[in-house]
Design a protein around this motif. Structure first.
Motif, PDB file in Angstrom:
ATOM      1  N   TRP A  35       0.842  -1.201   0.000  1.00 30.83           N
ATOM      2  CA  TRP A  35       0.000   0.000   0.000  1.00 30.83           C
ATOM      3  C   TRP A  35       0.877   1.251   0.000  1.00 30.83           C
ATOM      4  O   TRP A  35       1.585   1.539   0.966  1.00 30.83           O
ATOM      5  N   GLU A  36       0.881   1.970  -1.091  1.00 31.82           N
ATOM      6  CA  GLU A  36       1.551   3.254  -1.312  1.00 31.82           C
ATOM      7  C   GLU A  36       3.085   3.209  -1.305  1.00 31.82           C
ATOM      8  O   GLU A  36       3.736   3.892  -2.080  1.00 31.82           O
ATOM      9  N   TRP A  63      -0.153  -0.127  -4.505  1.00 37.45           N
ATOM     10  CA  TRP A  63      -1.367   0.675  -4.674  1.00 37.45           C
ATOM     11  C   TRP A  63      -1.135   2.059  -4.080  1.00 37.45           C
ATOM     12  O   TRP A  63      -0.889   2.205  -2.886  1.00 37.45           O
ATOM     13  N   GLY A  64      -1.216   3.060  -4.918  1.00 34.35           N
ATOM     14  CA  GLY A  64      -1.042   4.444  -4.493  1.00 34.35           C
ATOM     15  C   GLY A  64      -1.086   5.327  -5.733  1.00 34.35           C
ATOM     16  O   GLY A  64      -1.357   4.854  -6.847  1.00 34.35           O
ATOM     17  N   PRO A  70       5.893  10.330  -4.382  1.00 35.50           N
ATOM     18  CA  PRO A  70       7.182   9.813  -4.856  1.00 35.50           C
ATOM     19  C   PRO A  70       7.491   8.402  -4.366  1.00 35.50           C
ATOM     20  O   PRO A  70       8.155   7.630  -5.070  1.00 35.50           O
ATOM     21  N   SER A  71       6.995   8.041  -3.177  1.00 40.44           N
ATOM     22  CA  SER A  71       7.245   6.700  -2.642  1.00 40.44           C
ATOM     23  C   SER A  71       6.558   5.633  -3.491  1.00 40.44           C
ATOM     24  O   SER A  71       7.092   4.532  -3.676  1.00 40.44           O
ATOM     25  N   THR A  72       5.373   5.960  -4.015  1.00 45.36           N
ATOM     26  CA  THR A  72       4.659   5.018  -4.877  1.00 45.36           C
ATOM     27  C   THR A  72       5.367   4.881  -6.223  1.00 45.36           C
ATOM     28  O   THR A  72       5.544   3.763  -6.730  1.00 45.36           O
ATOM     29  N   ALA A  73       5.798   6.000  -6.804  1.00 43.74           N
ATOM     30  CA  ALA A  73       6.524   5.953  -8.069  1.00 43.74           C
ATOM     31  C   ALA A  73       7.813   5.161  -7.914  1.00 43.74           C
ATOM     32  O   ALA A  73       8.167   4.336  -8.775  1.00 43.74           O
ATOM     33  N   THR A  92       2.189  -4.108 -11.141  1.00 42.55           N
ATOM     34  CA  THR A  92       0.879  -3.480 -11.324  1.00 42.55           C
ATOM     35  C   THR A  92       0.582  -2.425 -10.267  1.00 42.55           C
ATOM     36  O   THR A  92       1.220  -2.381  -9.220  1.00 42.55           O
ATOM     37  N   GLY A  93      -0.409  -1.597 -10.562  1.00 42.97           N
ATOM     38  CA  GLY A  93      -0.869  -0.580  -9.618  1.00 42.97           C
ATOM     39  C   GLY A  93      -1.792   0.407 -10.315  1.00 42.97           C
ATOM     40  O   GLY A  93      -2.217   0.189 -11.457  1.00 42.97           O
ATOM     41  N   PHE A  94      -2.103   1.501  -9.637  1.00 41.13           N
ATOM     42  CA  PHE A  94      -2.931   2.546 -10.241  1.00 41.13           C
ATOM     43  C   PHE A  94      -2.091   3.349 -11.235  1.00 41.13           C
ATOM     44  O   PHE A  94      -0.879   3.507 -11.061  1.00 41.13           O
ATOM     45  N   ALA A  95      -2.756   3.883 -12.265  1.00 38.86           N
ATOM     46  CA  ALA A  95      -2.068   4.745 -13.220  1.00 38.86           C
ATOM     47  C   ALA A  95      -1.641   6.057 -12.575  1.00 38.86           C
ATOM     48  O   ALA A  95      -0.710   6.708 -13.040  1.00 38.86           O
ATOM     49  N   GLY A  96      -2.330   6.430 -11.503  1.00 40.14           N
ATOM     50  CA  GLY A  96      -2.047   7.697 -10.846  1.00 40.14           C
ATOM     51  C   GLY A  96      -2.905   8.826 -11.393  1.00 40.14           C
ATOM     52  O   GLY A  96      -3.679   8.650 -12.344  1.00 40.14           O
TER      53      GLY A  96
END
Length: 276
Positions: A35-36, A63-64, A70-73, A92-96
């Motif tokens: 998470w994030e 997921w974030g 920046p931590s998610t990227a 995988t994850g959210f597109a943002g």
């Protein structure tokens, strides 16, 4: 080839005991989630643990909002660089999303980031990058999590960045919540859908017609497969006829995947029956 049936589990929950329990439940794959941020996770040690258990990894997910956090990227980049240790699954994850911006307004920032991520994916020979379409409450004109939320957004994303290693992570739940026919959408986007989450939703039409979509009393409830509105047997038939080679990994809500094991075991058994 038979569709693999597995589970999504938070990285922090993966230890020898839980991995053994997943195999005992009949899981054939595991999707590892964060998470994030990846936090202080030792990915090398985690990979050794999972490989020792003999449970193939279908996806590594963070997921974030990678366009705002920046931590998610950095989590995306780190997972891409370490994916080979886990057998080279999808990342995988959210597109943002640019916070409070529309889908269109977020495209330039998204394209810049995902162009860099794809370069890293090719450099590290990562299998592919998949965008999950959970809205997290976002709509077309504004939001703070994700722009990959529906057909129109996907068309816009892929028209701006068309790459064979960029695809979708999909599940029926979000389509039922949006009143989109899951099977029709699945057929439309089959070439792009590489990983599927086993989660569903159920619409209480009487409550919806009485109180509406935005009332205090929710008319739509997320469910495990077998308890919602999706015909998973028909879904599996569509996948099998298309030559789908990915997995369906059971996704649950709550603090732990291992809460209420009987319900998870029943859902896994149901999914296995649907693929036969």
């Amino acid at each position: 080839m038979s569709i693999a049936i597995g589970a999504l589990v938070a990285a922090k929950e993966l230890d020898r005991e839980h991995l053994a329990f997943l195999k005992q439940m009949g899981c054939e794959t595991v999707g590892i989630t964060f998470w994030e941020t990846l936090g202080e996770t030792d990915l090398i040690a985690l990979a050794e643990l999972v490989n020792e258990a003999g449970l193939p990894v279908s996806a590594l997910s963070v997921w974030g909002n990678p366009l705002a956090n920046p931590s998610t990227a950095e989590g995306w980049k780190t997972l891409i660089r370490h994916a080979s240790l886990f057998g080279s699954p999808f990342v995988t994850g959210f597109a943002g999303r640019v916070p409070n911006a529309s889908v269109e307004e977020s495209i330039p920032a998204w394209k810049d980031l995902f162009s860099d991520l794809l370069e890293e994916a090719y450099r590290c020979d990562c299998k592919g990058l998949l965008m999950e379409n959970c809205r997290m409450g976002d709509v077309w004109k504004r939001g703070k999590w994700n722009i990959a939320i529906n057909d129109d957004a996907w068309k816009l994303l892929f028209s701006n960045l068309d790459d064979e290693r960029l695809g979708l992570e999909w599940e029926p739940c979000h389509q039922v919540e949006a009143f989109v026919d899951p099977l029709d959408q699945l057929r439309r986007w089959l070439p792009s859908i590489k990983h599927i989450h086993g989660k569903d939703a159920c619409v209480d039409w009487t409550r919806l017609k009485t109180f509406g979509l935005y009332a205090k009393q929710k008319a739509i409830t997320t469910t495990l497969p077998g308890l919602g509105d999706t015909d998973w047997k028909a879904l599996c038939t569509v996948l099998q006829n298309s030559g789908y080679e990915g997995s369906i990994d059971l996704e649950t809500e709550g603090s732990s995947f291992f809460d209420d094991p009987p319900s998870k075991t029943q859902a896994l058994s149901y999914l296995r029956s649907c693929r036969s």
